[in-house]
Design a protein around this motif. Structure first.
Motif, PDB file in Angstrom:
ATOM      1  N   ALA A   1      20.191  22.385  -5.698  1.00  0.00           N
ATOM      2  CA  ALA A   1      20.686  22.214  -7.066  1.00  0.00           C
ATOM      3  C   ALA A   1      19.973  23.118  -8.047  1.00  0.00           C
ATOM      4  CB  ALA A   1      20.523  20.750  -7.495  1.00  0.00           C
ATOM      5  N   GLY A   2      18.980  23.863  -7.616  1.00  0.00           N
ATOM      6  CA  GLY A   2      18.317  24.824  -8.491  1.00  0.00           C
ATOM      7  C   GLY A   2      17.016  24.339  -9.078  1.00  0.00           C
ATOM      8  N   TYR A   3      16.527  23.172  -8.689  1.00  0.00           N
ATOM      9  CA  TYR A   3      15.240  22.703  -9.205  1.00  0.00           C
ATOM     10  C   TYR A   3      14.100  23.446  -8.508  1.00  0.00           C
ATOM     11  CZ  TYR A   3      17.991  18.928 -11.257  1.00  0.00           C
ATOM     12  OH  TYR A   3      18.917  18.209 -11.968  1.00  0.00           O
ATOM     13  N   ASP A   4      12.894  23.244  -8.983  1.00  0.00           N
ATOM     14  CA  ASP A   4      11.712  23.950  -8.467  1.00  0.00           C
ATOM     15  C   ASP A   4      11.587  23.735  -6.956  1.00  0.00           C
ATOM     16  OD1 ASP A   4       9.117  24.946  -7.908  1.00  0.00           O
ATOM     17  OD2 ASP A   4       8.495  24.537  -9.970  1.00  0.00           O
ATOM     18  N   THR A   5      11.497  24.844  -6.224  1.00  0.00           N
ATOM     19  CA  THR A   5      11.454  24.756  -4.756  1.00  0.00           C
ATOM     20  C   THR A   5      10.088  24.321  -4.226  1.00  0.00           C
ATOM     21  OG1 THR A   5      10.869  27.107  -4.633  1.00  0.00           O
ATOM     22  CG2 THR A   5      13.213  26.535  -4.530  1.00  0.00           C
ATOM     23  N   ARG A   6       9.109  24.156  -5.088  1.00  0.00           N
ATOM     24  CA  ARG A   6       7.772  23.771  -4.622  1.00  0.00           C
ATOM     25  C   ARG A   6       7.525  22.275  -4.677  1.00  0.00           C
ATOM     26  NH1 ARG A   6       4.608  27.762  -8.600  1.00  0.00           N
ATOM     27  NH2 ARG A   6       6.160  26.789  -9.953  1.00  0.00           N
ATOM     28  N   ILE A   7       8.462  21.490  -5.153  1.00  0.00           N
ATOM     29  CA  ILE A   7       8.237  20.044  -5.279  1.00  0.00           C
ATOM     30  C   ILE A   7       9.018  19.286  -4.202  1.00  0.00           C
ATOM     31  CG2 ILE A   7       7.818  20.225  -7.765  1.00  0.00           C
ATOM     32  CD1 ILE A   7      10.629  19.188  -8.241  1.00  0.00           C
ATOM     33  N   ASN A   8       8.587  18.045  -3.983  1.00  0.00           N
ATOM     34  CA  ASN A   8       9.218  17.114  -3.029  1.00  0.00           C
ATOM     35  C   ASN A   8       9.072  17.534  -1.564  1.00  0.00           C
ATOM     36  OD1 ASN A   8       9.942  15.455  -5.080  1.00  0.00           O
ATOM     37  ND2 ASN A   8      12.157  15.703  -4.860  1.00  0.00           N
ATOM     38  N   LEU A   9       8.118  18.411  -1.263  1.00  0.00           N
ATOM     39  CA  LEU A   9       7.882  18.785   0.126  1.00  0.00           C
ATOM     40  C   LEU A   9       6.796  17.927   0.789  1.00  0.00           C
ATOM     41  CD1 LEU A   9       8.043  22.687  -0.154  1.00  0.00           C
ATOM     42  CD2 LEU A   9       9.771  21.130   0.782  1.00  0.00           C
ATOM     43  N   ALA A  10       5.900  17.368  -0.019  1.00  0.00           N
ATOM     44  CA  ALA A  10       4.813  16.546   0.537  1.00  0.00           C
ATOM     45  C   ALA A  10       5.362  15.287   1.224  1.00  0.00           C
ATOM     46  CB  ALA A  10       3.822  16.143  -0.556  1.00  0.00           C
ATOM     47  N   ALA A  11       6.455  14.729   0.649  1.00  0.00           N
ATOM     48  CA  ALA A  11       7.031  13.516   1.233  1.00  0.00           C
ATOM     49  C   ALA A  11       7.576  13.786   2.629  1.00  0.00           C
ATOM     50  CB  ALA A  11       8.130  12.973   0.328  1.00  0.00           C
ATOM     51  N   THR A  12       8.133  15.000   2.863  1.00  0.00           N
ATOM     52  CA  THR A  12       8.656  15.308   4.190  1.00  0.00           C
ATOM     53  C   THR A  12       7.531  15.396   5.222  1.00  0.00           C
ATOM     54  OG1 THR A  12       8.569  17.696   3.748  1.00  0.00           O
ATOM     55  CG2 THR A  12      10.599  16.546   3.168  1.00  0.00           C
ATOM     56  N   LEU A  13       6.379  15.950   4.821  1.00  0.00           N
ATOM     57  CA  LEU A  13       5.240  16.042   5.744  1.00  0.00           C
ATOM     58  C   LEU A  13       4.698  14.657   6.089  1.00  0.00           C
ATOM     59  CD1 LEU A  13       3.260  19.116   4.340  1.00  0.00           C
ATOM     60  CD2 LEU A  13       4.721  19.014   6.361  1.00  0.00           C
TER      61      LEU A  13
ATOM     62  N   THR B   1       0.830  -1.205   0.000  1.00  0.00           N
ATOM     63  CA  THR B   1       0.000   0.000   0.000  1.00  0.00           C
ATOM     64  C   THR B   1       0.866   1.257   0.000  1.00  0.00           C
ATOM     65  OG1 THR B   1      -1.712  -1.196   1.217  1.00  0.00           O
ATOM     66  CG2 THR B   1      -1.837   1.203   1.229  1.00  0.00           C
ATOM     67  N   ASP B   2       1.885   1.274   0.876  1.00  0.00           N
ATOM     68  CA  ASP B   2       2.766   2.444   0.926  1.00  0.00           C
ATOM     69  C   ASP B   2       3.559   2.607  -0.367  1.00  0.00           C
ATOM     70  OD1 ASP B   2       1.916   3.082   3.470  1.00  0.00           O
ATOM     71  OD2 ASP B   2       3.512   1.962   4.470  1.00  0.00           O
ATOM     72  N   LEU B   3       3.936   1.505  -1.002  1.00  0.00           N
ATOM     73  CA  LEU B   3       4.662   1.591  -2.275  1.00  0.00           C
ATOM     74  C   LEU B   3       3.789   2.223  -3.351  1.00  0.00           C
ATOM     75  CD1 LEU B   3       7.142   0.979  -4.007  1.00  0.00           C
ATOM     76  CD2 LEU B   3       6.217  -1.332  -4.383  1.00  0.00           C
ATOM     77  N   VAL B   4       2.538   1.781  -3.428  1.00  0.00           N
ATOM     78  CA  VAL B   4       1.615   2.373  -4.412  1.00  0.00           C
ATOM     79  C   VAL B   4       1.397   3.842  -4.100  1.00  0.00           C
ATOM     80  CG1 VAL B   4      -0.761   2.301  -5.274  1.00  0.00           C
ATOM     81  CG2 VAL B   4       0.495   0.169  -4.887  1.00  0.00           C
ATOM     82  N   PHE B   5       1.265   4.159  -2.801  1.00  0.00           N
ATOM     83  CA  PHE B   5       1.075   5.551  -2.408  1.00  0.00           C
ATOM     84  C   PHE B   5       2.276   6.402  -2.806  1.00  0.00           C
ATOM     85  CE2 PHE B   5       0.771   8.862   1.014  1.00  0.00           C
ATOM     86  CZ  PHE B   5      -0.413   9.430   0.566  1.00  0.00           C
TER      87      PHE B   5
ATOM     88  N   THR C   1      13.654  12.948  -7.091  1.00  0.00           N
ATOM     89  CA  THR C   1      12.219  12.918  -6.805  1.00  0.00           C
ATOM     90  C   THR C   1      11.745  11.495  -6.527  1.00  0.00           C
ATOM     91  OG1 THR C   1      11.861  14.869  -8.177  1.00  0.00           O
ATOM     92  CG2 THR C   1       9.950  13.484  -7.720  1.00  0.00           C
ATOM     93  N   LEU C   2      12.198  10.549  -7.367  1.00  0.00           N
ATOM     94  CA  LEU C   2      11.812   9.153  -7.145  1.00  0.00           C
ATOM     95  C   LEU C   2      12.373   8.631  -5.826  1.00  0.00           C
ATOM     96  CD1 LEU C   2      12.237   7.663 -10.746  1.00  0.00           C
ATOM     97  CD2 LEU C   2      10.106   8.221  -9.550  1.00  0.00           C
ATOM     98  N   ALA C   3      13.617   8.994  -5.507  1.00  0.00           N
ATOM     99  CA  ALA C   3      14.222   8.532  -4.248  1.00  0.00           C
ATOM    100  C   ALA C   3      13.450   9.059  -3.045  1.00  0.00           C
ATOM    101  CB  ALA C   3      15.681   8.970  -4.183  1.00  0.00           C
ATOM    102  N   ALA C   4      13.026  10.342  -3.112  1.00  0.00           N
ATOM    103  CA  ALA C   4      12.315  10.938  -1.989  1.00  0.00           C
ATOM    104  C   ALA C   4      10.952  10.309  -1.771  1.00  0.00           C
ATOM    105  CB  ALA C   4      12.182  12.446  -2.204  1.00  0.00           C
ATOM    106  N   ASN C   5      10.240  10.012  -2.860  1.00  0.00           N
ATOM    107  CA  ASN C   5       8.862   9.533  -2.725  1.00  0.00           C
ATOM    108  C   ASN C   5       8.760   8.021  -2.603  1.00  0.00           C
ATOM    109  OD1 ASN C   5       7.015  12.060  -3.169  1.00  0.00           O
ATOM    110  ND2 ASN C   5       8.646  12.238  -4.690  1.00  0.00           N
ATOM    111  N   LEU C   6       9.612   7.278  -3.306  1.00  0.00           N
ATOM    112  CA  LEU C   6       9.547   5.823  -3.199  1.00  0.00           C
ATOM    113  C   LEU C   6      10.053   5.328  -1.850  1.00  0.00           C
ATOM    114  CD1 LEU C   6      10.630   4.653  -6.781  1.00  0.00           C
ATOM    115  CD2 LEU C   6       8.340   4.983  -5.840  1.00  0.00           C
TER     116      LEU C   6
END
Length: 411
Positions: free
Chosen positions: A92-104, A20-24, A61-66
């Motif tokens: 690294a200069g990528y969009d600062t609005r992404i990959n924050l949901a995984a931290t929450l 379930t967590d993997l699919v999520f 992004t994949l490392a953070a979410n998977l």
């Protein structure tokens, strides 16, 4: 159809939480990548990103979410991976609005599984990743982004800690429920044991008394069978009547074990009480022991338990006179003293010889019966000869409108 799908998903989540967590994690990664590619061009213009997503950005992004697939097994490790990848991605200069949901989500998991002493310090790396993102965004939104990030971190931690408390409360309730069930089972077994003891005591009282009468009458009939046929026939009649009454009482006791809970009919006769004292005395008299009965004070209706107790005490005392006293006369006195009922059974038989060396089942049962109703028992040989048993039982005060019965004359 929708209910069936939700039920199937719920069963799958319970049966295999890792899947379930993997699919999520895959869903969150897909949404994050879609947002990053869609906003890549315009974000650079607005100052949210200095470079569009490329292979390195997709990998981070994949490392953070998977990593969320292992959030239940290693919550602290997953929290560190999510925060580290977000910080590296934004630096690294990528969009600062992404990959924050995984931290929450990883913060929520830590707060829901670990005590506040561990989960509260874990807010710091999440705050670093969010505040870094706020400072790298356009300066006019820095304060708003810091406030928004702080509120979302507080909400994530609060919900996670609330989930932990709810799980602990449910665990305690389950433990208390199991303990309550064990106590109920123990109480049920104890009640069964007490009922067996009560029935055994009742059977002993019934059998001991009636068999004593039968044995004495049988001996009398055999002794005078040829010389006094009339007396022998009377003794045999007494044996028949006593045996019939014993069978009736035993049938009444055993019917308690067979009667159904939902059976509203009378499955057995009322328990004996002082209203059956005269037939009891007549049986003992017919066995050759003169018995005198005296009622002192104003007789009153007794509670069923105390009424049965008094009958069984007198029955046991007269049975002991038959078995141990030899040629003797017995006196039974029932005295009503306001809030106390006193039973006194005396005889002029063999005295100390009439008393058994140790308390037999009859005297033990008598003491247990009387103790149940907070009464006292005194059993001792008299100095003038014979034996005496005195029982006192407390009674509730007489109500002003309760009917009273006058005492009976001497028998």
């Amino acid at each position: 159809m929708r209910a069936k799908v939700l039920s199937s998903l719920r069963r799958l989540a319970v049966a295999n939480p890792f899947l379930t967590d993997l699919v999520f994690g895959l869903v969150i990664a897909g949404i994050t990548l879609a947002f990053g590619f869609a906003m890549g061009g315009s974000s650079a213009d607005q100052g949210y990103a200095q470079r569009p997503l490329d292979v390195c950005g997709v990998g981070l992004t994949l490392a953070a979410n998977l990593a969320l697939a292992w959030r239940r097994r290693a919550p602290l490790t997953v929290l560190g991976i999510c925060c580290a990848t977000a910080i590296i991605l934004h630096a690294a200069g990528y969009d600062t609005r992404i990959n924050l949901a995984a931290t929450l989500l990883s913060l929520y998991t830590v707060a829901s599984r670990l005590p506040p002493a561990v989960s509260v310090p874990c807010v710091l790396p999440v705050a670093v990743s969010w505040w870094q993102s706020a400072f790298l965004a356009p300066h006019e939104f820095t304060g708003l982004n810091i406030l928004q990030g702080s509120i979302m971190m507080a909400v994530a931690w609060t919900f996670g800690n609330g989930t932990r408390l709810l799980v602990e409360r449910n665990r305690r309730l389950a433990h208390l429920t199991e303990r309550l069930h064990r106590e109920q089972d123990d109480n049920a077994r104890r009640a069964v044991t007490e009922e067996r003891v009560r029935i055994a005591r009742e059977l002993h009282d019934v059998v001991a008394h009636h068999m004593s009468v039968i044995i004495i009458q049988a001996g009398l009939a055999r002794y005078v069978f040829d010389s006094d046929p009339g007396t022998a026939r009377g003794a045999l009649t007494t044996i028949a009547d006593t045996g019939s009454e014993a069978m009736g009482e035993m049938r009444r006791l055993l019917s308690v074990l067979r009667i159904d809970v939902d059976d509203e009919s009378d499955g057995y006769d009322p328990a004996p009480g002082l209203q059956r004292l005269e037939p009891l005395v007549e049986r003992v008299r017919s066995a050759g022991v003169p018995v005198h009965v005296k009622i002192n004070g104003s007789a009153r209706p007794l509670p069923p338990g105390i009424d049965l107790c008094t009958y069984r005490v007198i029955q046991e005392c007269l049975t002991n006179v038959l078995k141990h006293a030899g040629p003797a006369t017995a006196w039974v006195t029932v005295a009503y003293h306001g809030t106390t009922l006193e039973l006194r059974v005396t005889d002029d038989g063999r005295g100390v010889a009439a008393a058994p060396k140790e308390d037999g089942h009859g005297l033990i049962g008598m003491r247990e019966r009387v103790k149940l109703y907070k009464g006292t028992v005194t059993a001792q040989a008299k100095s003038s000869g014979g034996f005496e048993v005195v029982v006192t039982l407390p009674l509730s005060p007489i109500k002003p409108d309760a009917p009273l019965q006058h005492g009976e004359p001497n028998a």
